[in-house]
Structures are given as C-alpha cells and as structure tokens.
Design a protein around this motif. Structure first.
Motif, PDB file in Angstrom:
ATOM      1  N   PHE A 476      13.134   5.715  -0.250  1.00 28.69           N
ATOM      2  CA  PHE A 476      12.133   5.675  -1.447  1.00 28.69           C
ATOM      3  C   PHE A 476      12.629   4.331  -2.204  1.00 28.69           C
ATOM      4  O   PHE A 476      13.773   4.052  -2.364  1.00 28.69           O
ATOM      5  CB  PHE A 476      12.312   6.645  -2.420  1.00 28.69           C
ATOM      6  CG  PHE A 476      11.827   8.059  -1.820  1.00 28.69           C
ATOM      7  CD1 PHE A 476      10.342   8.419  -1.948  1.00 28.69           C
ATOM      8  CD2 PHE A 476      12.325   9.168  -0.994  1.00 28.69           C
ATOM      9  CE1 PHE A 476       9.872   9.629  -1.455  1.00 28.69           C
ATOM     10  CE2 PHE A 476      11.987  10.004  -0.472  1.00 28.69           C
ATOM     11  CZ  PHE A 476      10.516  10.461  -0.596  1.00 28.69           C
ATOM     12  N   ASP A 477      11.851   3.784  -2.683  1.00 28.49           N
ATOM     13  CA  ASP A 477      12.088   2.373  -3.433  1.00 28.49           C
ATOM     14  C   ASP A 477      11.522   2.817  -5.087  1.00 28.49           C
ATOM     15  O   ASP A 477      10.455   2.934  -5.318  1.00 28.49           O
ATOM     16  CB  ASP A 477      11.298   1.221  -3.022  1.00 28.49           C
ATOM     17  CG  ASP A 477      11.863   0.843  -1.675  1.00 28.49           C
ATOM     18  OD1 ASP A 477      12.903   1.238  -1.342  1.00 28.49           O
ATOM     19  OD2 ASP A 477      11.264  -0.115  -1.097  1.00 28.49           O
ATOM     20  N   PHE A 478      12.712   2.535  -5.811  1.00 24.86           N
ATOM     21  CA  PHE A 478      12.507   2.833  -7.199  1.00 24.86           C
ATOM     22  C   PHE A 478      12.768   1.469  -8.135  1.00 24.86           C
ATOM     23  O   PHE A 478      13.929   0.968  -7.944  1.00 24.86           O
ATOM     24  CB  PHE A 478      13.555   3.887  -7.885  1.00 24.86           C
ATOM     25  CG  PHE A 478      12.974   5.201  -7.361  1.00 24.86           C
ATOM     26  CD1 PHE A 478      12.037   5.963  -7.960  1.00 24.86           C
ATOM     27  CD2 PHE A 478      13.714   5.819  -6.136  1.00 24.86           C
ATOM     28  CE1 PHE A 478      11.825   7.107  -7.360  1.00 24.86           C
ATOM     29  CE2 PHE A 478      13.469   6.846  -5.652  1.00 24.86           C
ATOM     30  CZ  PHE A 478      12.420   7.750  -6.292  1.00 24.86           C
ATOM     31  N   PRO A 479      11.795   0.847  -8.961  1.00 32.42           N
ATOM     32  CA  PRO A 479      12.050  -0.549  -9.590  1.00 32.42           C
ATOM     33  C   PRO A 479      12.735  -0.224 -10.694  1.00 32.42           C
ATOM     34  O   PRO A 479      12.438   0.787 -11.364  1.00 32.42           O
ATOM     35  CB  PRO A 479      10.637  -0.979  -9.564  1.00 32.42           C
ATOM     36  CG  PRO A 479       9.878   0.224  -9.693  1.00 32.42           C
ATOM     37  CD  PRO A 479      10.335   1.273  -8.679  1.00 32.42           C
ATOM     38  N   GLN A 522       5.741  -0.944  -7.802  1.00 33.20           N
ATOM     39  CA  GLN A 522       5.276   0.345  -7.403  1.00 33.20           C
ATOM     40  C   GLN A 522       6.303   1.203  -6.897  1.00 33.20           C
ATOM     41  O   GLN A 522       7.359   0.520  -6.105  1.00 33.20           O
ATOM     42  CB  GLN A 522       4.044   0.446  -6.568  1.00 33.20           C
ATOM     43  CG  GLN A 522       2.931  -0.133  -7.376  1.00 33.20           C
ATOM     44  CD  GLN A 522       1.771  -0.448  -6.225  1.00 33.20           C
ATOM     45  OE1 GLN A 522       1.933  -1.559  -5.406  1.00 33.20           O
ATOM     46  NE2 GLN A 522       0.765   0.314  -6.133  1.00 33.20           N
ATOM     47  N   ILE A 523       6.433   2.392  -7.145  1.00 30.19           N
ATOM     48  CA  ILE A 523       7.283   3.351  -6.138  1.00 30.19           C
ATOM     49  C   ILE A 523       6.677   3.430  -5.056  1.00 30.19           C
ATOM     50  O   ILE A 523       5.699   3.718  -4.693  1.00 30.19           O
ATOM     51  CB  ILE A 523       7.460   4.593  -7.002  1.00 30.19           C
ATOM     52  CG1 ILE A 523       8.116   4.382  -8.373  1.00 30.19           C
ATOM     53  CG2 ILE A 523       8.443   5.475  -5.979  1.00 30.19           C
ATOM     54  CD1 ILE A 523       8.272   5.733  -9.167  1.00 30.19           C
ATOM     55  N   SER A 557       4.053   3.673   1.933  1.00 32.22           N
ATOM     56  CA  SER A 557       3.014   4.133   1.079  1.00 32.22           C
ATOM     57  C   SER A 557       3.313   4.136  -0.286  1.00 32.22           C
ATOM     58  O   SER A 557       4.403   4.141  -0.603  1.00 32.22           O
ATOM     59  CB  SER A 557       2.663   5.599   1.488  1.00 32.22           C
ATOM     60  OG  SER A 557       1.774   6.182   0.617  1.00 32.22           O
ATOM     61  N   THR A 558       2.512   3.439  -1.249  1.00 37.94           N
ATOM     62  CA  THR A 558       2.470   3.428  -2.616  1.00 37.94           C
ATOM     63  C   THR A 558       2.537   4.866  -3.306  1.00 37.94           C
ATOM     64  O   THR A 558       1.498   5.717  -2.843  1.00 37.94           O
ATOM     65  CB  THR A 558       1.490   2.419  -2.994  1.00 37.94           C
ATOM     66  OG1 THR A 558       0.184   2.989  -2.852  1.00 37.94           O
ATOM     67  CG2 THR A 558       1.797   1.086  -2.634  1.00 37.94           C
ATOM     68  N   LEU A 559       3.156   5.369  -4.081  1.00 35.55           N
ATOM     69  CA  LEU A 559       3.349   6.358  -4.564  1.00 35.55           C
ATOM     70  C   LEU A 559       2.740   6.378  -6.126  1.00 35.55           C
ATOM     71  O   LEU A 559       2.545   7.682  -6.920  1.00 35.55           O
ATOM     72  CB  LEU A 559       4.839   7.077  -4.826  1.00 35.55           C
ATOM     73  CG  LEU A 559       5.177   7.330  -3.421  1.00 35.55           C
ATOM     74  CD1 LEU A 559       6.747   7.875  -3.380  1.00 35.55           C
ATOM     75  CD2 LEU A 559       4.319   8.219  -2.568  1.00 35.55           C
ATOM     76  N   GLN A 560       2.366   5.351  -6.471  1.00 35.70           N
ATOM     77  CA  GLN A 560       1.736   5.274  -7.944  1.00 35.70           C
ATOM     78  C   GLN A 560       0.705   3.947  -7.821  1.00 35.70           C
ATOM     79  O   GLN A 560       0.795   3.218  -6.964  1.00 35.70           O
ATOM     80  CB  GLN A 560       2.711   4.985  -8.861  1.00 35.70           C
ATOM     81  CG  GLN A 560       3.516   3.862  -8.865  1.00 35.70           C
ATOM     82  CD  GLN A 560       4.633   3.803  -9.893  1.00 35.70           C
ATOM     83  OE1 GLN A 560       5.387   3.018  -9.768  1.00 35.70           O
ATOM     84  NE2 GLN A 560       4.523   4.633 -10.902  1.00 35.70           N
ATOM     85  N   GLY A 561      -0.125   3.798  -8.945  1.00 42.18           N
ATOM     86  CA  GLY A 561      -0.784   2.676  -9.313  1.00 42.18           C
ATOM     87  C   GLY A 561      -0.184   1.437  -9.672  1.00 42.18           C
ATOM     88  O   GLY A 561       1.063   1.467 -10.064  1.00 42.18           O
TER      89      GLY A 561
END
Length: 653
Positions: A476-479, A522-523, A557-561
């Motif tokens: 998971f990638d969290f900015p 995006q996450i 996959s993007t998990l948010q807009g």
C-alpha cells in the motif's frame, strides 16, 4: 466509494492467502513427481546443492566451536601395507582396527528450531530468483486549452502532459540479501504530450499553418480602394500593410465584408468557402493634411491547412542502481535505489505563438509542430529506501514484511504555455467570438515535488518443490504531505481599435495573475504475484548454474478519488472565451468559455493490470541475470504503457 475501497482492501489479502493455501496443500500432498520423504529444499543440516559450507551464511559466528570428531583407532602401518592386496595365502587380510568412515563424520549439533535459526542457509540465489515487476503505476497529468496560435488561427486542441512513477516490487523477493543490483527498463509510449500540428496541403510554398501574413499579396481579381497606400510601392515585394483614408472604409468593407463580427473582414477566393484573404485593422493616424488614415494588414486564410491536436508518445529509459545490506544475523535488510530516467523533460516550453513587444504588431505565428510537443531529458528521479524483515521461515517458506519510503529527490515540474486569445470585453458578437489574438498569454505552471510516500508491504516466497517457486507482494502507498501547484499568468494586450470610424483605440498594457493550490497523491494498493520453474540446475557448473522461466501478474488500484487543481484563465475580470474556429464571420458559432487548466490524475480511479514474463540465469560467481517483458492487459486510461522490456543484474556480496 467507501464500499469499493473496502472490497479492494479485502481482495488483495484474500488472493495472497489463497496462494498460500494452495501451496500448503501442494507441500502436504508432496506433488505427483515428489515422494513424501524428500528432504526440504532448505534443510538446515543438509544443503540442497553442495555438502560443504553454505554459499552465503550471513550469521555464522566467527567463534562458534568446531564440531567434535570421534578420535579414530590407529596402528602403525608400513609403506608395504595395502588393505586391498592379498596375503601370502591369497586372502585379503582383516584390519579390525582400521578407522570406520562413520568415525570421520562430525557429531551432529544439537537441534535448533528451523524458524529464524542463524545457521540456517536460507540465502541461496539459485533457489529463489527476484521478482521482475512492471515498474510503472498511477499517473499525473496537466491539461490545458490552446486558444489561438495567431490571428484567425484557431487551434481546435487541448494540450496535455502525462507522467508516471515506480513501486517496490521490482527486482525484489521476500528474502533479505547482501547484494548490489543494476536495472534497465524501456517503456514504449509511457509518457504523452498533446500539442498542435498543421495538417493539409499548403496552397503556397512555405506556408506552415492556418494563417500567414502577406504571402503573394492580393488574391487574383481583387483590388483595394484607390486611396490605399502600401508601406512599399509594390505589395508583391512583400509589404502587405496598407493605409486607407477614412472616407474609403465603406469601400473596403464592401470588398472584405465584415459580417457580424466587425473589425476584420474576409473575402473568399472565387469558388471557395475555405480559403481567402482577410483585412485586420492595426492602427490609425493623421497625415500631413490632417486627414485620418486607417492601417490594415492583409492576412491570407488557408483553411485547407489547419491546426489540429497532435500527440507525441515518448518512450522512457530508466536506469536504477541498487544496494542492499543485511543485518540482525541476515534476517533484515535495507535497500537503497537510485533511479535515473530519460523521459519527457520536467521543464517544458510549449509555445503556440511568439510574444512580441511591438504593440503595433499582430501575433506572429510560430510553426507549432515542435514547439508544443515537448522535449526529452535525462534526470534523477525519486530516491527509494526499502526496509525488509524476515518474519518466519522453515527453509522452504519465507514470510517478510517491511516499509518502503520514496523521497522527493526528482526535479519540480515547470511548464510554460504561450498562445493568444481574443479580448472577451471587445470581441463578443451575436455570431460568436472574433478569432483575433488581441492578447498574447503566457501561463507558467510549477508543480513542486514535495510528497514523501510510505509503502508498507508483506512479501511471501515459497519453493514447494526443488524446481517450482513463487513470489508475492502486497503493498500500500500512503502519501505524506502534499505537492504545491503554482500558477502565474501574464497577459500582453496589444493595441486594439475600439471605434473604427472615429479612430479610437486602446493602448497596449500588461496584466498578471498569480494563484496556488495543493494536491495530494492517491492511496494505492499493489498486488504482485509471480511463479517460476527451474528448467536447468547445476550448482557445480563452471559458469551457468541455473536457468528458470518466470511469469508474473501485477495489479495496481487507486483506493480514493484524485485531487485535481483547477484554475480558470481570466482577463480584466472576465473568463477567457474560445475563439471561433471558422474564419467566416457570417457563420454563427456558439460563445464558449475556455476550459480551465487542471493538474492531477485526470483519469481519477484506475485499475492497472499487467502481465510480465521472462527468465533468469544464475552464474557460478553468485550473480544472476534476468530479462523480461511486461504487457498491459487493460485498455483506455488503465493502459499506462504499450510494452516494457527489462534487464536486471544482481551480484551477491
């Protein structure tokens, strides 16, 4: 949206657990080609490929006592003694006190738990190759409108720039290793710049766009009112600016009807409604006789060669240097990746027009074929740090977890866009917006690279048989933080006539607009699954010790807009209007507000699925060479490149 996000959060771990369950069943059943009594691949006391010390044992203590040997029973032996020679009676003599072979073997050490045992030789390059990966993931775009490339030169196009970024699962596995690595990736059409290009066959040699000044002067069969005076005595010599007395303006309008748009007129060539000549007012003055003169330019309209949208697909060449070091008895590692890429330049000048400082000169059209399609440059990209910890292993299964960090070392993005637009306070009529470049505009956009990305991940590696192996990553990638977007617009308004009959015009001036905003990445979720099969194994080979085939699937996959920064271009408090695309002022056309400039992932929600296949060769010097190809399985906005070729080299230390 929350429900969709929750489903994706469950799908990734579920697929990883399903893979683990299938492998557990394969291990318990033993497989059709493997007896149940076969020793495990990573048996601590019986290495698979060689009986001597393991190839790499990062945690063997230097002061560990040597294994005890059972002292053999000996007796003096003369040089003539030959245990295989017959005695004088023809019989082989018995030697009861000769040392037994078993007595030469070391006493087995006391058993230790297999999980995380420091003497376990789990580091074995020939038994667990690295995952190849697919490298590119989400994108960021800058989209903006082009209005006019010059007078009566509508562009009918929007400009755009798209770029992408990397992830952790490339050239990696669940096993910590002491190594250096080199990677090369080539991506076909991984970046795209949308700009302008002329199209159609030019009527006259040297014409490169929809409108050009002068050309061969007046069209055949057309003459100006008798009072018209050119700057040069002969208009065919290249001087196409003329002055005419005010009392002959009506005659000029009869030759070049202005229609409803006014302030410029068009005369089409005989038998054509797509090409002709236009007159555009420029200035007025009083001559020596105190008579007012009006100055016009002749502009040739060539509608069979127009300006349209053009796309330039740009390949990416990425080179990555990596170094991974282990600690905690080889159970943990820290990797540093330093990437360099040749791709679309981070500093772009996208010019559809040329800004001129002469207030009495109309827009000079610059051929847009190269000026709006970007350039290529080699640059340092974002630095990556990856911490990895081996949590559990039984010699055949490996489960790791870790944290990746992407540091913003790449350059900021700077884009400068130059075009023209009609004055929205003067050029709006019932038939549309006059396509005259009254204002030359420069838009400067800067996107600061300020975001740190943290990427927790879980990795699994397994070798259920001596030939079959698996790799898996869930990431998971969290900015952390946001990127700043700065927008600066400079408008150079040239002299414009506001009352032709009375000779009233507006002096040139400049205006400036500045604004800024923030966007957050995006996450993202990444699921990477790979499998391989050893086609050849020879650990004692002089050069090549193994050859394996690889196949992988990569889902992002993007998990948010997406956050999108948007700014509307204005002039004198009014939104900029889209100029008429048809040069005929008699043709009604709608009055439309120009699209805003936008920065961010304009595709918004994305699901990228790529397949990677290739092979790996292991060498006798503890190195490996991998080659692979990645192909996208999606279409449209979820297809972020056409094909990827890769070459990886790893050297154990």
């Amino acid at each position: 949206m929350r429900q969709d996000c929750g489903i994706k959060l469950l799908v990734g771990p579920a697929l990883l657990v399903l893979m683990l369950g299938n492998l557990c069943v394969a291990q318990q059943d033993g497989g059709p080609s493997r007896p149940s009594t076969e020793a495990p691949l990573f048996q601590p006391d019986a290495p698979l490929f060689q009986p001597e010390a393991p190839l790499f044992d990062p945690a063997r203590p230097a002061d560990r006592p040597a294994p005890e040997l059972t002292p053999p029973q000996t007796r003096p032996v003369t040089p003539s003694d030959d245990p295989n020679a017959p005695d004088s009676d023809g019989e082989t003599p018995e030697l009861p006190d000769q040392p037994l072979a078993a007595n030469l073997q070391p006493t087995p050490p006391s058993p230790t738990p297999p999980a995380l045992a420091s003497e376990q030789p789990y580091e074995r390059i020939s038994s667990m190759p690295y995952m190849l990966g697919d490298l590119l993931r989400a994108n960021r775009s800058v989209a903006f409108p082009y209005n006019l490339a010059g007078d009566i030169a509508g562009t009918e196009a929007n400009g755009a720039l798209q770029v992408r970024s990397p992830k952790v699962a490339e050239n990696n596995t669940a096993i910590p290793r002491q190594r250096v690595s080199f990677r090369y990736h080539w991506f076909s059409n991984s970046a795209k710049v949308t700009g302008l290009e002329p199209f159609g066959d030019p009527v006259f040699p040297g014409v490169v766009a929809a409108a050009d000044v002068g050309l061969n002067g007046l069209p055949p069969g057309v003459s100006l009112p008798p009072g018209a005076v050119f700057d040069s005595p002969d208009p065919n010599l290249g001087q196409f600016r003329f002055a005419i007395p005010g009392d002959q303006l009506a005659d000029l309008n009869a030759i070049f009807p202005p229609g409803d748009l006014g302030q410029f007129g068009v005369r089409f060539d005989p038998g054509s409604n797509s090409q002709g000549t236009a007159v555009i007012f420029q200035d007025s003055f009083f001559d020596d006789n105190d008579e007012q003169q009006f100055v016009f330019d002749l502009v040739r309209i060539l509608r069979n060669q127009e300006i349209r949208a053009a796309e330039r697909e740009i390949d990416t060449h990425l080179v990555n240097f990596g170094w991974e070091t282990t600690f905690l008895d080889g159970r943990a590692s820290l990797e540093v990746r330093v990437p360099f890429a040749e791709t679309v330049n981070s500093d772009l000048d996208l010019n559809a027009s040329r800004v001129v400082n002469d207030p009495f000169t109309r827009a000079f059209l610059v051929s847009p074929a190269g000026g709006t399609l970007g350039t290529v440059d080699s640059e340092l990209k974002d630095l990556q740090l990856i911490f990895k910890m081996l949590n559990w292993t039984d010699g055949r299964w490996f489960v790791s977890s870790g944290l990746g960090a992407t540091l913003p070392t790449a350059e900021d993005s700077n884009i400068s866009i130059v075009d023209g637009f009609p004055d929205p306070t003067l050029r709006v009529f019932s038939n549309g917006v006059a396509p005259l470049a009254d204002v030359l505009r420069t838009r400067d956009v800067r996107v600061k690279n300020e975001t740190i990305a943290l990427s927790p991940f879980v990795a699994v590696a397994a070798a259920p048989t001596s030939r079959l192996f698996f790799n898996g990553f869930l990431q998971f990638d969290f900015p952390i933080g946001q990127d700043t977007v700065e927008y600066n617009q400079s408008n150079f308004a040239r002299q414009v006539i506001v009352d032709v009959e009375n000779g009233i015009y507006r002096d040139p001036f400049e205006t400036h607009i500045s604004t800024a905003g923030k966007i957050r990445d995006q996450i993202l979720m990444h699921l990477d699954l790979g499998m391989g099969y050893w086609l050849y194994q020879n650990p004692r080979g002089r050069r090549i010790t193994g050859l394996a085939s690889l196949f992988e699937l990569h889902w992002t996959s993007t998990l948010q807009g997406a956050d999108v920064y948007s700014v509307q271009s204005t002039f004198l408090g009014e939104p900029v209007l889209l100029a008429n695309r048809d040069p005929n002022p008699a043709v009604p056309q709608p009055v439309l507000v120009e699209d805003p400039l936008r920065v961010g992932n304009l595709a918004n929600r994305m699901d990228i699925l790529n397949a990677t296949f290739g092979g790996v060769i292991t060498l006798s010097n503890d190195s490996s060479l991998s080659v692979g190809c990645s192909l996208p399985l999606q279409k449209g906005l979820d297809r972020v490149f056409d094909v990827e070729l890769m070459l990886h080299f790893n050297q154990l230390l």
